[in-house]
Structure formats: structure tokens, C-alpha cells
Scaffold this motif. Sequence first.
Motif, PDB file in Angstrom:
ATOM      1  N   PRO A   1      32.809  29.392  69.167  1.00 36.20           N
ATOM      2  CA  PRO A   1      31.855  28.675  68.309  1.00 36.20           C
ATOM      3  C   PRO A   1      31.187  27.517  69.049  1.00 36.20           C
ATOM      4  O   PRO A   1      31.811  26.842  69.864  1.00 36.20           O
ATOM      5  CB  PRO A   1      32.732  28.151  67.162  1.00 36.20           C
ATOM      6  N   GLY A   2      29.914  27.334  68.780  1.00 34.95           N
ATOM      7  CA  GLY A   2      29.170  26.243  69.394  1.00 34.95           C
ATOM      8  C   GLY A   2      28.681  26.549  70.802  1.00 34.95           C
ATOM      9  O   GLY A   2      28.154  25.668  71.473  1.00 34.95           O
ATOM     10  N   THR A   3      28.899  27.781  71.267  1.00 35.28           N
ATOM     11  CA  THR A   3      28.438  28.202  72.591  1.00 35.28           C
ATOM     12  C   THR A   3      27.684  29.521  72.421  1.00 35.28           C
ATOM     13  O   THR A   3      27.745  30.144  71.362  1.00 35.28           O
ATOM     14  CB  THR A   3      29.611  28.425  73.565  1.00 35.28           C
ATOM     15  N   PRO A   4      27.032  29.985  73.466  1.00 36.10           N
ATOM     16  CA  PRO A   4      26.359  31.289  73.373  1.00 36.10           C
ATOM     17  C   PRO A   4      27.310  32.491  73.359  1.00 36.10           C
ATOM     18  O   PRO A   4      26.860  33.616  73.173  1.00 36.10           O
ATOM     19  CB  PRO A   4      25.480  31.331  74.632  1.00 36.10           C
ATOM     20  N   MET A   5      28.617  32.270  73.549  1.00 36.29           N
ATOM     21  CA  MET A   5      29.569  33.388  73.587  1.00 36.29           C
ATOM     22  C   MET A   5      29.715  33.993  72.189  1.00 36.29           C
ATOM     23  O   MET A   5      30.279  33.372  71.281  1.00 36.29           O
ATOM     24  CB  MET A   5      30.931  32.914  74.105  1.00 36.29           C
ATOM     25  N   PRO A   6      29.200  35.226  72.017  1.00 33.75           N
ATOM     26  CA  PRO A   6      29.257  35.858  70.688  1.00 33.75           C
ATOM     27  C   PRO A   6      30.587  36.560  70.446  1.00 33.75           C
ATOM     28  O   PRO A   6      31.311  36.883  71.387  1.00 33.75           O
ATOM     29  CB  PRO A   6      28.136  36.901  70.770  1.00 33.75           C
ATOM     30  N   PRO A   7      30.895  36.823  69.189  1.00 30.91           N
ATOM     31  CA  PRO A   7      32.064  37.659  68.883  1.00 30.91           C
ATOM     32  C   PRO A   7      31.709  39.128  69.123  1.00 30.91           C
ATOM     33  O   PRO A   7      30.639  39.579  68.730  1.00 30.91           O
ATOM     34  CB  PRO A   7      32.325  37.387  67.402  1.00 30.91           C
ATOM     35  N   TRP A   8      32.597  39.836  69.769  1.00 26.50           N
ATOM     36  CA  TRP A   8      32.373  41.256  70.035  1.00 26.50           C
ATOM     37  C   TRP A   8      33.162  42.150  69.093  1.00 26.50           C
ATOM     38  O   TRP A   8      33.139  43.372  69.226  1.00 26.50           O
ATOM     39  CB  TRP A   8      32.724  41.571  71.499  1.00 26.50           C
ATOM     40  N   HIS A   9      33.865  41.559  68.112  1.00 24.85           N
ATOM     41  CA  HIS A   9      34.705  42.382  67.227  1.00 24.85           C
ATOM     42  C   HIS A   9      33.938  43.445  66.448  1.00 24.85           C
ATOM     43  O   HIS A   9      34.517  44.472  66.113  1.00 24.85           O
ATOM     44  CB  HIS A   9      35.581  41.521  66.297  1.00 24.85           C
ATOM     45  N   PRO A  10      32.635  43.283  66.200  1.00 20.97           N
ATOM     46  CA  PRO A  10      31.950  44.401  65.529  1.00 20.97           C
ATOM     47  C   PRO A  10      31.835  45.651  66.410  1.00 20.97           C
ATOM     48  O   PRO A  10      31.653  46.751  65.903  1.00 20.97           O
ATOM     49  CB  PRO A  10      30.563  43.840  65.210  1.00 20.97           C
ATOM     50  N   LEU A  11      31.936  45.469  67.734  1.00 20.86           N
ATOM     51  CA  LEU A  11      31.736  46.582  68.660  1.00 20.86           C
ATOM     52  C   LEU A  11      32.994  47.012  69.417  1.00 20.86           C
ATOM     53  O   LEU A  11      33.014  48.097  69.994  1.00 20.86           O
ATOM     54  CB  LEU A  11      30.657  46.208  69.694  1.00 20.86           C
ATOM     55  N   LEU A  12      33.998  46.151  69.457  1.00 21.87           N
ATOM     56  CA  LEU A  12      35.206  46.426  70.240  1.00 21.87           C
ATOM     57  C   LEU A  12      36.457  46.329  69.377  1.00 21.87           C
ATOM     58  O   LEU A  12      36.543  45.484  68.488  1.00 21.87           O
ATOM     59  CB  LEU A  12      35.344  45.418  71.386  1.00 21.87           C
ATOM     60  N   SER A  13      37.431  47.158  69.696  1.00 19.49           N
ATOM     61  CA  SER A  13      38.734  47.078  69.027  1.00 19.49           C
ATOM     62  C   SER A  13      39.595  46.033  69.744  1.00 19.49           C
ATOM     63  O   SER A  13      39.260  45.570  70.844  1.00 19.49           O
ATOM     64  CB  SER A  13      39.430  48.436  69.084  1.00 19.49           C
ATOM     65  N   GLU A  14      40.715  45.693  69.135  1.00 21.66           N
ATOM     66  CA  GLU A  14      41.648  44.765  69.780  1.00 21.66           C
ATOM     67  C   GLU A  14      42.145  45.340  71.098  1.00 21.66           C
ATOM     68  O   GLU A  14      42.268  44.618  72.093  1.00 21.66           O
ATOM     69  CB  GLU A  14      42.817  44.452  68.849  1.00 21.66           C
ATOM     70  N   ALA A  15      42.439  46.634  71.131  1.00 25.39           N
ATOM     71  CA  ALA A  15      42.921  47.270  72.358  1.00 25.39           C
ATOM     72  C   ALA A  15      41.855  47.205  73.454  1.00 25.39           C
ATOM     73  O   ALA A  15      42.169  46.972  74.625  1.00 25.39           O
ATOM     74  CB  ALA A  15      43.319  48.719  72.090  1.00 25.39           C
ATOM     75  N   GLU A  16      40.601  47.388  73.092  1.00 25.96           N
ATOM     76  CA  GLU A  16      39.526  47.326  74.078  1.00 25.96           C
ATOM     77  C   GLU A  16      39.343  45.904  74.611  1.00 25.96           C
ATOM     78  O   GLU A  16      39.141  45.706  75.812  1.00 25.96           O
ATOM     79  CB  GLU A  16      38.232  47.856  73.470  1.00 25.96           C
ATOM     80  N   ALA A  17      39.432  44.922  73.740  1.00 25.19           N
ATOM     81  CA  ALA A  17      39.338  43.523  74.173  1.00 25.19           C
ATOM     82  C   ALA A  17      40.504  43.182  75.085  1.00 25.19           C
ATOM     83  O   ALA A  17      40.346  42.467  76.083  1.00 25.19           O
ATOM     84  CB  ALA A  17      39.300  42.595  72.964  1.00 25.19           C
ATOM     85  N   GLN A  18      41.675  43.698  74.775  1.00 24.46           N
ATOM     86  CA  GLN A  18      42.851  43.475  75.619  1.00 24.46           C
ATOM     87  C   GLN A  18      42.635  44.117  76.995  1.00 24.46           C
ATOM     88  O   GLN A  18      42.960  43.524  78.025  1.00 24.46           O
ATOM     89  CB  GLN A  18      44.104  44.049  74.947  1.00 24.46           C
ATOM     90  N   TRP A  19      42.076  45.313  77.015  1.00 27.59           N
ATOM     91  CA  TRP A  19      41.801  45.989  78.283  1.00 27.59           C
ATOM     92  C   TRP A  19      40.840  45.152  79.124  1.00 27.59           C
ATOM     93  O   TRP A  19      41.037  44.965  80.325  1.00 27.59           O
ATOM     94  CB  TRP A  19      41.218  47.383  78.037  1.00 27.59           C
ATOM     95  N   ILE A  20      39.782  44.626  78.496  1.00 27.07           N
ATOM     96  CA  ILE A  20      38.806  43.793  79.204  1.00 27.07           C
ATOM     97  C   ILE A  20      39.491  42.556  79.776  1.00 27.07           C
ATOM     98  O   ILE A  20      39.269  42.185  80.930  1.00 27.07           O
ATOM     99  CB  ILE A  20      37.632  43.408  78.284  1.00 27.07           C
ATOM    100  N   ALA A  21      40.335  41.914  78.992  1.00 27.69           N
ATOM    101  CA  ALA A  21      41.057  40.721  79.461  1.00 27.69           C
ATOM    102  C   ALA A  21      41.902  41.060  80.678  1.00 27.69           C
ATOM    103  O   ALA A  21      41.875  40.340  81.689  1.00 27.69           O
ATOM    104  CB  ALA A  21      41.924  40.171  78.335  1.00 27.69           C
ATOM    105  N   GLU A  22      42.637  42.143  80.614  1.00 26.64           N
ATOM    106  CA  GLU A  22      43.484  42.535  81.740  1.00 26.64           C
ATOM    107  C   GLU A  22      42.641  42.931  82.956  1.00 26.64           C
ATOM    108  O   GLU A  22      42.994  42.610  84.097  1.00 26.64           O
ATOM    109  CB  GLU A  22      44.424  43.657  81.311  1.00 26.64           C
ATOM    110  N   PHE A  23      41.525  43.588  82.727  1.00 29.49           N
ATOM    111  CA  PHE A  23      40.596  43.952  83.811  1.00 29.49           C
ATOM    112  C   PHE A  23      40.096  42.694  84.526  1.00 29.49           C
ATOM    113  O   PHE A  23      40.086  42.637  85.763  1.00 29.49           O
ATOM    114  CB  PHE A  23      39.431  44.753  83.197  1.00 29.49           C
TER     115      PHE A  23
END
Length: 108
Positions: free
Chosen positions: A79-101
Motif C-alpha cells: 500500500p502507498g507504493t506502485p506495487m500492485p496486488p497480484w492475488h487476482p491473477l496468481l495463487s498462493e502457490a504461484e506467489a510462493q514459487w516466485i518468491a523462491e525463484f
Amino acid sequence: MPSALKIPMLAVLLLGSLPAAAVDLPPGRAAELERLVLQDCGSCHGLTLKGGLGPDIRAATLAGTPPESLAHIVLHGVPGTPMPPWHPLLSEAEAQWIAEFLLKGEAP
């Protein structure tokens, strides 16, 4: 780290005590997510992820950050930055994969 990210990042770092999500992706999805990181994330974080509109998100900069914290930022934005939420397009598992990547430093 920019001061605007310190408070949200601190709150997110506290999530590091949560158990890691199992990352079980369908065949081919990892390659799609890698392209997403390089193209979509790269549009703000720089094509080499060294920073731009968004901060540096290379492994050396993120070292020590729990992957769950990064996954939370990916899903919910900052919040308060240009970083948007990606939850409409990504699952929790996909976000976790990105973090680990990102933490593994496999991106260029």
C-alpha cells in the motif's frame, strides 16, 4: 531500503514464522511464471531486476527475507507504493514459487 517500504516490509517479515507453502505447479506453469517475473515485474523493477520504479529484487538484496514474506508482497502488494496486488491473477502457490525463484537468484 526506501522508508516507504520499511513498515510494510517489517510487518511482512513477521509472517516468516508461518509454515512454507508446498509449491506444486502444473507442467509448464513454472516457465510461465519465470516469464512473468522477467517481463511484468521487470517493467517496474528493471529488466535485470536491479531496480527502477520498484526496488532491487535480486537474490543478494533479498537475502535473509523469508519466502513467505515475499509471497505475501506479491499477492497483496505494498500500500502507498506502485506495487500492485497480484492475488487476482496468481495463487498462493504461484506467489510462493516466485518468491523462491527470486531468492535462488535464478533470474538474470
